[in-house]
Design a protein around this motif. Structure first.
Motif, PDB file in Angstrom:
ATOM      1  N   UNK A 211       1.095  -1.308  -0.072  1.00 52.84           N
ATOM      2  CA  UNK A 211       0.007   0.171   0.266  1.00 52.84           C
ATOM      3  C   UNK A 211       0.863   1.081   0.152  1.00 52.84           C
ATOM      4  N   UNK A 212       0.817   2.184  -0.767  1.00 53.64           N
ATOM      5  CA  UNK A 212       1.520   2.991  -1.044  1.00 53.64           C
ATOM      6  C   UNK A 212       1.942   3.614  -2.573  1.00 53.64           C
ATOM      7  N   UNK A 323      -9.753  11.122  -8.235  1.00 52.51           N
ATOM      8  CA  UNK A 323      -9.271   9.636  -8.921  1.00 52.51           C
ATOM      9  C   UNK A 323      -8.120   9.196  -8.420  1.00 52.51           C
ATOM     10  N   UNK A 324      -7.340  10.613  -7.640  1.00 42.42           N
ATOM     11  CA  UNK A 324      -6.061   9.672  -7.254  1.00 42.42           C
ATOM     12  C   UNK A 324      -6.161   8.615  -6.333  1.00 42.42           C
ATOM     13  N   UNK A 325      -7.166   9.562  -5.314  1.00 40.98           N
ATOM     14  CA  UNK A 325      -7.629   8.922  -4.271  1.00 40.98           C
ATOM     15  C   UNK A 325      -8.078   7.509  -4.841  1.00 40.98           C
ATOM     16  N   UNK A 326      -9.416   7.098  -5.366  1.00 47.21           N
ATOM     17  CA  UNK A 326      -9.741   5.830  -5.516  1.00 47.21           C
ATOM     18  C   UNK A 326      -8.578   4.745  -5.992  1.00 47.21           C
ATOM     19  N   UNK A 333      -3.713   1.424   3.221  1.00 43.43           N
ATOM     20  CA  UNK A 333      -2.569   1.805   3.654  1.00 43.43           C
ATOM     21  C   UNK A 333      -2.950   2.893   5.518  1.00 43.43           C
ATOM     22  N   UNK A 334      -4.116   2.693   5.221  1.00 45.08           N
ATOM     23  CA  UNK A 334      -4.773   3.030   6.743  1.00 45.08           C
ATOM     24  C   UNK A 334      -4.160   2.363   7.482  1.00 45.08           C
ATOM     25  N   UNK A 352      -6.481  10.162   2.590  1.00 40.61           N
ATOM     26  CA  UNK A 352      -7.205   9.675   4.066  1.00 40.61           C
ATOM     27  C   UNK A 352      -8.532   9.665   4.448  1.00 40.61           C
ATOM     28  N   UNK A 353      -8.144  10.979   5.119  1.00 37.58           N
ATOM     29  CA  UNK A 353      -9.043  11.510   5.848  1.00 37.58           C
ATOM     30  C   UNK A 353     -10.348  12.279   5.316  1.00 37.58           C
ATOM     31  N   UNK A 354     -10.009  12.264   3.787  1.00 35.01           N
ATOM     32  CA  UNK A 354     -11.361  13.028   3.348  1.00 35.01           C
ATOM     33  C   UNK A 354     -12.322  12.597   3.728  1.00 35.01           C
ATOM     34  N   UNK A 355     -13.713  12.325   3.552  1.00 32.39           N
ATOM     35  CA  UNK A 355     -14.960  11.439   2.938  1.00 32.39           C
ATOM     36  C   UNK A 355     -14.963  11.662   1.170  1.00 32.39           C
TER      37      UNK A 355
END
Length: 488
Positions: A211-212, A323-326, A333-334, A352-355
């Motif tokens: 991850x990452x 798109x990157x977050x997807x 990763x968390x 990661x923290x954004x909803x």
């Protein structure tokens, strides 16, 4: 032997083949140069001197036996997001501070097979999540050799700084939203983002057990950062071609060669669109706009028909972030971050923290399809499209944006850096950055050249012809002068 630093790959290979220079001599030269200068530049995150010399001795035995590959004896810097067997690969993160891969990435396998020597790993922003700065909690900040108070950009800033400082003749970077082109622009170098899938990746950016390190999959392009177009083309050739482990490359046959492209005296017959403000409405430094307009005038003098035109933008920066977050696998990763939260880059944490809502993510996917269609239609009318690579020159270390554009607030958003670049990660078109002029403060300015899918050859031909026509094709003054002035 200072001239070796800026001699270029083609010249060095010719001297190795003629047995006028040995791989051991070249490797020791660059290792010594790293010892002398990298304490201030901080381009390399990991260098194993003994392993480099072992590779060099093996390379010299092959040289003496007359077995020389396309890159024989050439020490190469590898971005620290790309896997290297037996050599630490961290992604600029404490999470992977002790990761020693058991296999090479595909591109590293190919570079070794071509006779290259893996000199070391170059610094990166954590997991590639910054186009502004190459800085992380594990290794600190990389400096731009042209002005040590400025950033080389990100996230392949270590690779660009290493080449610009003459710490290696060429380096490999990765580009998920401009990360090869932006540092190349800030450091006065040639950087290529090939057509998506031309250069395969694995396990870097493809294996979900990391991850990452496995983020950016549909946007990531591996590309060379070099002192000249010819050197970049040779590197791209060595790294290109399908590999069954990368589903994005396996669908293609062997690509046409990019090496040996003629530096044409004329661009007659080509129609090239251009724009100085196609970056989402953000301000562009007047010096950058002037430099691009002067470069476009040169393209016209070389015979191209130039038209001030640009395609409609379909993917906004917020949609690109979605798109990157997807693709970043946030749940895994968390889990990987547990115990390392205080060291993780703020950009990664914000993502990661954004909803994210379903509507946001769905709209981003739809806009990606629309962007590709817009460019398909656009390239039915034009052979290529040129813009500034970045709307401004190298920014001060630690800043998220420039403080020198009239009317723009200090610490402008990070997204301002990528406005000209990220759309071509969304669409996958080949794009390159080439130096076109120095700014008022003598920092390099890059021109971005983009063309149709699989027309990497056309991007390189335009770049090579432009390079041939300017007075200083490898930049404006040797970056080594800056280092000498710094008394390091």
């Amino acid at each position: 032997m200072t001239e070796i630093a800026f001699m270029g790959v083609h010249k060095l290979v010719s001297l190795v083949r003629a047995k006028e220079l040995s791989p051991i001599e070249i490797s020791k030269y660059f290792l010594d140069r790293i010892d002398e200068h990298d304490g201030v530049v901080n381009a390399f995150s990991t260098v194993d001197r003994e392993d480099v010399l072992t590779q060099a001795r093996e390379s010299e035995r092959a040289q003496m036996a007359g077995r020389c590959g396309e890159l024989h004896g050439i020490p190469i810097g590898i971005k620290d997001l790309i896997f290297t067997k037996g050599l630490r690969t961290t992604g600029g993160s404490r999470i992977y501070a002790d990761l020693i891969p058991t296999q090479d990435d595909v591109v590293v396998e190919r570079l070794r097979a071509a006779g290259a020597i893996i000199l070391g790993k170059t610094n990166t922003a954590e997991f590639g999540f910054s186009a502004n700065q190459t800085d992380n909690d594990l290794f600190g900040a990389t400096r731009n050799p042209w002005d040590l108070t400025t950033s080389p950009g990100g996230s392949s800033g270590g690779s660009a700084a290493a080449v610009a400082a003459g710490l290696c003749p060429v380096a490999v970077g990765s580009d998920g939203g401009g990360s090869v082109r932006i540092p190349s622009s800030f450091c006065g170098l040639f950087g290529l983002k090939p057509t998506f899938g031309r250069i395969p990746l694995f396990p870097g950016c493809r294996d979900p057990q990391f991850p990452g390190l496995s983020a950016w999959e549909p946007f990531e392009h591996i590309g060379p950062i070099a002192q000249s177009v010819a050197d970049g083309a040779l590197m791209a050739d060595v790294m290109s071609g399908p590999d069954h482990r990368d589903r994005h490359s396996a669908q293609y046959g062997a690509p046409t060669s990019l090496s040996g492209l003629a530096k044409l005296d004329s661009l007659s017959g080509l129609t090239i669109a251009w724009s100085t403000d196609w970056n989402g409405g953000e301000l562009v430094d007047p010096a950058v706009a002037d430099a691009l307009e002067a470069a476009v005038e040169r393209l016209s003098e070389l015979g191209a028909t130039v038209v001030n035109d640009a395609p409609q933008r379909a993917v906004a920066r917020e949609q690109f972030a979605a798109l990157v977050a997807l693709e970043a696998d946030p749940p895994a990763l968390r889990m990987a971050m547990q115990g390392y939260e205080e060291s993780v880059d703020d950009r990664v944490l914000q993502m990661l923290n954004r909803e994210w809502t379903f509507e946001e993510l769905s709209a981003a996917v739809t806009s990606k399809k629309a962007m590709y269609l817009k460019f398909t239609e656009f390239f039915d009318r034009y052979d290529a499209f040129v813009t500034p690579t970045v709307p401004f020159g190298a920014m001060p270390l630690g800043q998220e944006g420039p403080d020198r554009i009239a009317g723009q607030k200090p610490n402008a958003p990070a997204r301002a850096v990528i406005g000209f670049c990220y759309p071509f990660n969304v669409t996958g078109h080949p794009a390159a950055s080439i130096p076109c002029r120095a700014s008022a403060d003598d920092l390099p300015i890059g021109m971005q050249i983009v063309s149709k899918w699989h027309r990497d050859d056309l991007v390189l031909q335009i770049a090579a012809t432009f390079e041939k026509s300017i007075a200083h094709p490898r930049g404006f003054v040797p970056a080594a002068n800056v280092l000498r002035e710094a008394d390091v």
